[in-house]
Scaffold this motif. Structure first.
Motif, PDB file in Angstrom:
ATOM      1  N   VAL A 257       0.845  -1.196   0.000  1.00  0.00           N
ATOM      2  CA  VAL A 257       0.000   0.000   0.000  1.00  0.00           C
ATOM      3  C   VAL A 257       0.881   1.248   0.000  1.00  0.00           C
ATOM      4  O   VAL A 257       1.860   1.320   0.759  1.00  0.00           O
ATOM      5  N   GLY A 258       0.537   2.204  -0.841  1.00  0.00           N
ATOM      6  CA  GLY A 258       1.232   3.493  -0.838  1.00  0.00           C
ATOM      7  C   GLY A 258       0.304   4.585  -0.337  1.00  0.00           C
ATOM      8  O   GLY A 258      -0.899   4.573  -0.620  1.00  0.00           O
TER       9      GLY A 258
ATOM     10  N   THR B 293       9.668  12.356  -2.689  1.00  0.00           N
ATOM     11  CA  THR B 293       9.193  12.381  -4.077  1.00  0.00           C
ATOM     12  C   THR B 293       9.745  13.540  -4.893  1.00  0.00           C
ATOM     13  O   THR B 293       9.418  13.678  -6.065  1.00  0.00           O
ATOM     14  N   LYS B 294      10.579  14.370  -4.286  1.00  0.00           N
ATOM     15  CA  LYS B 294      11.064  15.535  -5.042  1.00  0.00           C
ATOM     16  C   LYS B 294      11.892  15.081  -6.242  1.00  0.00           C
ATOM     17  O   LYS B 294      11.926  15.754  -7.261  1.00  0.00           O
ATOM     18  N   ASP B 295      12.544  13.907  -6.145  1.00  0.00           N
ATOM     19  CA  ASP B 295      13.336  13.375  -7.243  1.00  0.00           C
ATOM     20  C   ASP B 295      12.588  12.176  -7.852  1.00  0.00           C
ATOM     21  O   ASP B 295      12.600  11.086  -7.280  1.00  0.00           O
ATOM     22  N   PRO B 296      11.919  12.374  -9.012  1.00  0.00           N
ATOM     23  CA  PRO B 296      11.111  11.288  -9.603  1.00  0.00           C
ATOM     24  C   PRO B 296      11.917  10.001  -9.819  1.00  0.00           C
ATOM     25  O   PRO B 296      11.357   8.913  -9.833  1.00  0.00           O
ATOM     26  N   ALA B 297      13.238  10.110  -9.960  1.00  0.00           N
ATOM     27  CA  ALA B 297      14.071   8.913 -10.171  1.00  0.00           C
ATOM     28  C   ALA B 297      13.947   7.944  -8.999  1.00  0.00           C
ATOM     29  O   ALA B 297      14.093   6.733  -9.164  1.00  0.00           O
ATOM     30  N   SER B 298      13.627   8.488  -7.812  1.00  0.00           N
ATOM     31  CA  SER B 298      13.534   7.615  -6.630  1.00  0.00           C
ATOM     32  C   SER B 298      12.341   6.661  -6.726  1.00  0.00           C
ATOM     33  O   SER B 298      12.241   5.693  -5.993  1.00  0.00           O
ATOM     34  N   LEU B 299      11.399   6.949  -7.646  1.00  0.00           N
ATOM     35  CA  LEU B 299      10.229   6.076  -7.789  1.00  0.00           C
ATOM     36  C   LEU B 299      10.458   4.942  -8.783  1.00  0.00           C
ATOM     37  O   LEU B 299       9.755   3.936  -8.762  1.00  0.00           O
ATOM     38  N   GLU B 300      11.459   5.108  -9.657  1.00  0.00           N
ATOM     39  CA  GLU B 300      11.641   4.129 -10.752  1.00  0.00           C
ATOM     40  C   GLU B 300      11.760   2.683 -10.289  1.00  0.00           C
ATOM     41  O   GLU B 300      11.101   1.805 -10.840  1.00  0.00           O
ATOM     42  N   PRO B 301      12.535   2.398  -9.262  1.00  0.00           N
ATOM     43  CA  PRO B 301      12.664   0.990  -8.855  1.00  0.00           C
ATOM     44  C   PRO B 301      11.356   0.392  -8.321  1.00  0.00           C
ATOM     45  O   PRO B 301      11.263  -0.822  -8.157  1.00  0.00           O
TER      46      PRO B 301
ATOM     47  N   SER C 199       4.519  -2.293  -8.741  1.00  0.00           N
ATOM     48  CA  SER C 199       4.650  -3.141  -7.546  1.00  0.00           C
ATOM     49  C   SER C 199       3.579  -2.922  -6.470  1.00  0.00           C
ATOM     50  O   SER C 199       3.533  -3.675  -5.513  1.00  0.00           O
ATOM     51  N   PHE C 200       2.708  -1.914  -6.632  1.00  0.00           N
ATOM     52  CA  PHE C 200       1.741  -1.634  -5.559  1.00  0.00           C
ATOM     53  C   PHE C 200       0.344  -2.172  -5.872  1.00  0.00           C
ATOM     54  O   PHE C 200      -0.135  -2.079  -6.997  1.00  0.00           O
ATOM     55  N   ASP C 201      -0.320  -2.700  -4.832  1.00  0.00           N
ATOM     56  CA  ASP C 201      -1.703  -3.156  -4.971  1.00  0.00           C
ATOM     57  C   ASP C 201      -2.681  -1.991  -4.885  1.00  0.00           C
ATOM     58  O   ASP C 201      -3.719  -1.978  -5.532  1.00  0.00           O
TER      59      ASP C 201
ATOM     60  N   MET D  83       2.976   9.617 -12.521  1.00  0.00           N
ATOM     61  CA  MET D  83       4.156   9.041 -11.883  1.00  0.00           C
ATOM     62  C   MET D  83       3.750   7.991 -10.837  1.00  0.00           C
ATOM     63  O   MET D  83       4.401   6.971 -10.690  1.00  0.00           O
ATOM     64  N   TYR D  84       2.616   8.208 -10.182  1.00  0.00           N
ATOM     65  CA  TYR D  84       2.165   7.239  -9.159  1.00  0.00           C
ATOM     66  C   TYR D  84       1.386   6.086  -9.786  1.00  0.00           C
ATOM     67  O   TYR D  84       1.489   4.948  -9.335  1.00  0.00           O
ATOM     68  N   LEU D  85       0.609   6.381 -10.848  1.00  0.00           N
ATOM     69  CA  LEU D  85      -0.116   5.292 -11.524  1.00  0.00           C
ATOM     70  C   LEU D  85       0.876   4.243 -12.022  1.00  0.00           C
ATOM     71  O   LEU D  85       0.601   3.038 -11.984  1.00  0.00           O
ATOM     72  N   GLY D  86       2.043   4.697 -12.450  1.00  0.00           N
ATOM     73  CA  GLY D  86       3.069   3.775 -12.945  1.00  0.00           C
ATOM     74  C   GLY D  86       3.581   2.807 -11.880  1.00  0.00           C
ATOM     75  O   GLY D  86       4.238   1.818 -12.195  1.00  0.00           O
ATOM     76  N   LEU D  87       3.270   3.081 -10.639  1.00  0.00           N
ATOM     77  CA  LEU D  87       3.728   2.196  -9.561  1.00  0.00           C
ATOM     78  C   LEU D  87       2.772   1.027  -9.323  1.00  0.00           C
ATOM     79  O   LEU D  87       3.086   0.106  -8.576  1.00  0.00           O
ATOM     80  N   LEU D  88       1.566   1.095  -9.934  1.00  0.00           N
ATOM     81  CA  LEU D  88       0.562   0.046  -9.667  1.00  0.00           C
ATOM     82  C   LEU D  88       0.860  -1.217 -10.455  1.00  0.00           C
ATOM     83  O   LEU D  88       1.159  -1.173 -11.642  1.00  0.00           O
ATOM     84  N   ARG D  89       0.692  -2.343  -9.787  1.00  0.00           N
ATOM     85  CA  ARG D  89       0.831  -3.635 -10.454  1.00  0.00           C
ATOM     86  C   ARG D  89      -0.428  -3.912 -11.281  1.00  0.00           C
ATOM     87  O   ARG D  89      -1.347  -3.087 -11.308  1.00  0.00           O
ATOM     88  N   ARG D  90      -0.511  -5.087 -11.891  1.00  0.00           N
ATOM     89  CA  ARG D  90      -1.663  -5.415 -12.729  1.00  0.00           C
ATOM     90  C   ARG D  90      -2.970  -5.265 -11.923  1.00  0.00           C
ATOM     91  O   ARG D  90      -3.093  -5.811 -10.829  1.00  0.00           O
ATOM     92  N   GLU D  91      -3.901  -4.503 -12.479  1.00  0.00           N
ATOM     93  CA  GLU D  91      -5.222  -4.261 -11.881  1.00  0.00           C
ATOM     94  C   GLU D  91      -5.174  -3.559 -10.522  1.00  0.00           C
ATOM     95  O   GLU D  91      -6.150  -3.576  -9.770  1.00  0.00           O
TER      96      GLU D  91
END
Ligand code: NAP
Ligand code: ZN
Length: 347
Positions: free
Chosen positions: A179-180, A226-234, A238-240, A254-262
């Motif tokens: 969870v984020g 979150t000031k540096d978007p690169a910190s989100l890349e890894p 991965s998030f439910d 930038m946050y939508l890209g962190l969500l796993r399938r569905e």
């Protein structure tokens, strides 16, 4: 009529100042609540300053109300004089539409009587909120406050608590899920506490590096500046579940890209400007973007009972009402750990 004291603003640019007005005499099924504490929600600031373009003045804000029943109408059965009582973001609804009858009164299709900056069910009489000495409430729209919790910490549950609890339940967040929580403010810190209590692995996304230690104490396992978007890349894919509790405009993609399938991102924060979403942020991984507004009476009571059982309250800075204008400025700067709550004795 009941002479009542409060704090009000007269326009989008005025400061809040002392204000006198009248509440109605309680009806047979109504209670008079002497207000003890009222939380300061960022929605109070958005509305006091007309950032949602729907403000009515004079405005007495406040929808995180805890108090004690001072008087009951002849037919009241759920409360007696001296009981603790809570009021959240609405004071009435039509009681007849499908959403009301299903206990989702906050989505009433006819008219939701907001606790302030709204009107009663006659759609004419203005409502005044919790920055005041007392409020008159229908007993069925009044929450029971469990014993044994610090009341100043309970007040923010009536908005920040239910607004974060409801989507966590609706999307069935459970043990082991990732969870984020974006934005460690009044809502965000409740989101962390609640998600952690449900067994989730919680990551806080924050613009404030100074909040890391607090985030971990509140129950977060990870903290990302979150000031540096690169910190989100890894963290991509991965998030439910991600709860966005930010009060100002920011990039959602930038946050939508962190969500796993569905996976699902739920917006509860309500900045004044529209959000921009790239189609591929959602199409990729079949992601979901949802919204959520507070919760109904039944679920709000469930949340209060859940918080009592798990010993969860809000972390608060208690202020006298005379400091309300300064508290607004500090809230906007993210400088509050983590909710201002007004001690109404100061009024
Ligand atoms: P708050 O206490 O002011 O917290 C907002 C947090 O957002 C701040 O602590 C900060 O966290 C982050 N933030 C602020 N400005 C930012 C910016 N420019 N860019 C990125 N992050 C920023 O507010 P709140 O009372 O929790 O309310 C949050 C939002 O939810 C408001 O818009 C409010 O109106 C809305 N709300 C909605 C509902 C609903 O039913 N959906 C109910 C209540 C409130 P960091 O320091 O960690 O970055
Ligand atoms: Zn609120």
């Amino acid at each position: 009529m009941l002479p009542t004291r409060g704090y009000a603003t007269q326009s989008s640019t005025d400061k809040l100042e002392s204000f006198s007005f009248e509440r109605r005499e309680p009806g047979a099924r109504e209670v008079v609540i002497e207000i003890l504490f009222c939380g300061v929600c960022h929605s109070d600031i958005h509305q006091a300053r007309n950032e949602w373009d729907n403000s009515i003045y004079p405005m007495v804000p406040g929808h995180e109300i805890v108090g004690r029943v001072a008087q009951v109408g002849a037919e009241v059965t759920r409360f007696k004089e001296g009981d603790l009582a809570g009021v959240g973001c609405f004071v009435d609804s039509c009681r007849a539409c499908a959403n009301c009858t299903e206990g989702e009164e906050h989505y009433c299709v006819k008219h939701l009587a907001s606790t302030y900056n709204g009107t009663e069910m006659d759609e004419q009489t203005p409502t005044y909120g919790g920055y005041s000495s007392q409020i008159v409430m229908d007993e069925n729209y009044t929450l029971k406050i469990p014993d044994g919790l610090p009341l100043e910490g309970v007040a923010p549950l009536l908005c920040a608590g239910i607004t974060t609890y409801s989507p966590l339940r609706r999307f069935k967040v459970s043990a082991g899920q990732r969870v984020g929580i974006i934005g460690l403010g009044g809502l965000g810190h409740m989101g962390v506490k609640l998600a952690a209590s449900m067994g989730a692995e919680v990551t806080v996304f924050s613009t404030s590096p100074s909040k890391e230690e607090d985030a971990r104490k509140l129950g977060a396992n990870h903290f990302v500046v979150t000031k540096d978007p690169a910190s989100l890349e890894p963290l991509a894919n991965s998030f439910d579940f991600i709860l966005d509790a930010v009060s100002a405009s920011h990039d959602l993609n930038m946050y939508l890209g962190l969500l796993r399938r569905e996976g699902v991102l739920v917006l509860v924060g309500a900045p004044e400007k529209p959000v921009e979403v790239q189609a591929f942020s959602l199409i990729t991984n079949g992601r979901n973007l949802a919204g959520s507004m507070i919760g109904g009476i039944r679920e709000t009571q469930e949340m209060l009972d859940y918080c009592a059982e798990h010993n969860i309250t809000s972390d608060v800075e208690v202020i006298p009402i005379q400091q309300i204008n300064e508290a607004y400025e500090r809230t906007i700067k993210g400088d509050v750990r983590y909710r201002f709550v007004i001690d109404m004795k100061s009024l």
